[in-house]
Scaffold this motif. Structure first.
Motif, short mmCIF file in Angstrom:
data_model
loop_
_atom_site.label_atom_id
_atom_site.label_comp_id
_atom_site.label_asym_id
_atom_site.label_seq_id
_atom_site.Cartn_x
_atom_site.Cartn_y
_atom_site.Cartn_z
N TYR A 1 -66.95 91.55 -38.14
CA TYR A 1 -66.27 92.71 -38.70
C TYR A 1 -66.28 93.88 -37.72
O TYR A 1 -67.09 93.95 -36.80
N ALA A 2 -65.39 94.80 -37.98
CA ALA A 2 -65.39 96.11 -37.34
C ALA A 2 -65.17 97.15 -38.43
O ALA A 2 -64.75 96.82 -39.54
N ILE A 3 -65.46 98.41 -38.12
CA ILE A 3 -65.05 99.49 -38.99
C ILE A 3 -63.92 100.24 -38.29
O ILE A 3 -64.01 100.54 -37.09
N VAL B 1 -64.60 100.17 -34.26
CA VAL B 1 -65.94 99.92 -33.71
C VAL B 1 -66.44 98.60 -34.26
O VAL B 1 -66.60 98.44 -35.48
N ASP B 2 -66.69 97.63 -33.38
CA ASP B 2 -67.22 96.34 -33.83
C ASP B 2 -68.61 96.53 -34.43
O ASP B 2 -69.43 97.28 -33.90
N LEU B 3 -68.86 95.81 -35.52
CA LEU B 3 -70.11 96.00 -36.26
C LEU B 3 -71.24 95.08 -35.80
O LEU B 3 -72.23 94.91 -36.50
N ASN B 4 -71.11 94.54 -34.59
CA ASN B 4 -72.22 93.75 -34.03
C ASN B 4 -73.08 94.60 -33.09
O ASN B 4 -73.87 94.06 -32.32
N THR C 1 -68.53 98.78 -45.36
CA THR C 1 -69.40 98.65 -44.19
C THR C 1 -70.85 98.43 -44.57
O THR C 1 -71.56 97.66 -43.93
N CYS C 2 -71.32 99.09 -45.64
CA CYS C 2 -72.72 98.93 -46.04
C CYS C 2 -73.01 97.50 -46.47
O CYS C 2 -74.07 96.94 -46.17
#
Length: 546
Positions: A211-213, A262-265, A520-521
């Motif tokens: 995922y990304a935000i 923004v990638d969530l990794n 996102t959470c």
């Protein structure tokens, strides 16, 4: 009160591009064959489009398949891409514009349109209603109806329940919406889609979804700074500790759409995606167009970007999982609207055939064949290495690999890169990371979270059960604060999570009224202790033009 029940041939959860494409095409087929079908679309937003957030540069391939005469029908596609720039931002001041041969061809946008997908979905809903589809906005699909291991429909959420779970005077029980088939098109990280993937093991043998935000603002800018049709993308600064990139699209009426993905990794728990976005707008590449302008809208949404290798099985007894609920976005193009629509067109064909054979709940196995024979499958397959290459080699060398793969081999290099590490497992303990110092917003180009949420028109009934559920209420302090300095305070783009000091020590405060439904959470929480569920119907953002 007794719960009302309504019967349909097909219930579709979510009035986004995938759900509405399914509804329109299914109704078209019924009309062509002079058959009567009862089709219902249920949408948690206050109106169709209220929860739709996308960049967006739209590729029209699927739209042409659905409505070849979309121009005559007045579809809100008026701004064709006129120019396409990609920059590598080296630092807060310097940038290099990349020549075309250094850019993966998937990133080229000739022939595409800069659009508001919220408005495109409103238009699609009008077409669906003209074809006889029933659309229920303001009703959140809260629970699955599963009977004999088949999905038989959904329950909409109860209305008029207070924060303690007691019925208020305004209490109305949710409805049973029953169907021969139920289509789930909730968008990224749909809370029912998440349950379906787990229940039917749809992701067995697949890479984890990534995922990304994504952030988006709409700006009114001076006419002399506006170049209608110009598309700008960037990589590099300010994301020194994450992968992703920025965008800036010149829409009609002297408006600019600007955002950051923004990638969530990412690994540093002190990284704030919201503040990285605020920094981006100060770069000269962006500031030259925004200075002197007025920000008129703000929103944020998670993006499913795992692509081909993370796609779950999309069929199960009684229904289908489509669009970003499944993860059909092509991250090599940073586009998911045309792919979501195509998944809906394929679904409609399978559904119509099954209903014509008087089937009820049998798994639509022919959908997989249709999918594998489609351009959607081919497009996602050719882009399968894009995200893993960025994760494995970084923005620069991953970009170089993708340029080679796409421009010279057409996405068919004989390698199959994978990223088997879930995003929520990537955070490092705070002791291993440096705090990041973000400048205070200047109120001209950069802003704070609360003033931003105000522009999203977010509203929830305050006296209702919290839709951000903690599986274990002790974890935020005992684990997340102790180990990661509670990263929810920073990855949330709406100021929902705060650590407050009470007499007996720190406590996590959840300001659920601020929630913009980005999910996102639910994705990034390192202990997977936060569960996002639907609030009371019509709650959340009300995006007018996103």
């Amino acid at each position: 009160m007794e719960r009302e029940s309504m019967e349909f041939d097909v219930v579709i959860v979510g009035a986004g591009p995938a759900g509405l494409a399914t509804a329109c095409r299914l109704a078209q087929l019924a009309q062509e064959k002079q058959q009567e079908l009862m089709i219902c679309v249920v949408e948690k937003g206050s109106e169709v489009g209220a929860h739709i957030l996308s960049g967006a540069v739209l590729e029209t391939r699927a739209l042409y398949e659905l409505f070849p005469d979309w121009e005559d029908k007045g579809a809100p596609l008026t701004t064709k891409v006129s120019d396409d720039h990609i920059y590598l931002l080296k630092n807060e001041q310097k940038a290099s514009k990349l020549p075309g041969f250094m850019v993966p061809k998937t990133m080229h946008n000739e022939g595409n349109y800069i659009v508001s997908m919220g408005n495109v979905c409103r238009w699609l809903a009008e077409q669906a209603e003209q074809l006889g589809v029933e659309i229920f906005p303001g009703f959140a699909a809260a629970e699955l109806i599963v009977e004999e291991n088949k999905v038989a429909g959904v329950l909409t959420g109860d209305m008029g329940v207070d924060a303690k779970g007691e019925h208020k005077d305004s209490y109305m029980p949710g409805m049973e919406l029953r169907a021969k088939y139920t289509v789930f098109a909730e968008g990224c990280r749909g809370h029912l889609g998440k349950q379906l993937i787990e229940k039917f093991e749809l992701d067995k043998g697949k890479s984890p979804q990534h995922y990304a935000i994504g952030f988006k603002e709409i700006w009114d800018v001076p006419a002399e700074q506006h170049q209608e049709g110009l598309v700008v993308h960037s990589a590099g600064w300010p994301l020194s500790e994450a992968s992703g990139g920025g965008y800036l699209y010149h829409a009609e009426n002297n408006q600019i759409l600007v955002g950051l993905i923004v990638d969530l990794n990412y690994k540093n728990p002190y990284l704030s995606p919201f503040d990285e976005f605020q920094r981006l707008k100060h770069h000269p590449v962006y500031a030259q167009y925004l200075k002197g302008g007025k920000r008129v809208s703000y929103g944020a949404r998670a993006i499913s970007k795992g692509g081909f290798n993370s796609l779950p099985k999309m069929t199960f007894p009684g229904g289908l999982l489509l669009g970003c609920d499944a993860g059909t976005l092509n991250f090599a193009k940073i586009k998911g609207n045309h792919t979501a629509m195509k998944s809906g067109l394929l679904a409609a064909e399978s559904l119509f055939e099954a209903l014509g054979q008087d089937k009820k709940g049998e798994e639509l196995t022919d959908f997989s064949r249709r999918f594998e024979d489609s351009w959607l499958y081919d497009e996602l397959y050719r882009s399968r290495n894009f995200g893993p290459a960025i994760h494995k080699y970084g923005t620069f060398w991953g970009g170089a690999f993708n340029t080679l793969d796409q421009n010279w081999f057409g996405g068919k290099l004989p390698v199959n890169l994978k990223d088997e590490h879930p995003d929520h497992e990537q955070l490092l303990p705070k002791e291993q990371c440096q705090k990041i110092s973000y400048a205070k917003p200047d109120g001209e180009l950069s802003f704070d979270k609360l003033s931003s949420v105000f522009l999203s028109n977010t509203n929830h009934e305050e006296d209702q059960p919290c839709h951000l559920q903690l599986i274990d209420e002790s974890v935020p302090i005992k684990v997340n604060l102790a180990k990661y300095d509670e990263p929810a305070r920073l990855y949330c783009p709406a100021g929902v999570y705060e650590i407050i000091e009470e007499g007996d020590g720190p406590k996590l405060q959840i300001n659920a009224q601020n929630c913009v439904h980005c999910k996102t959470c639910d994705i990034k929480d390192p202990t997977q202790n936060i569960r996002w569920v639907v609030p009371e119907g019509a709650g959340g953002p009300n995006y007018p033009n996103m």
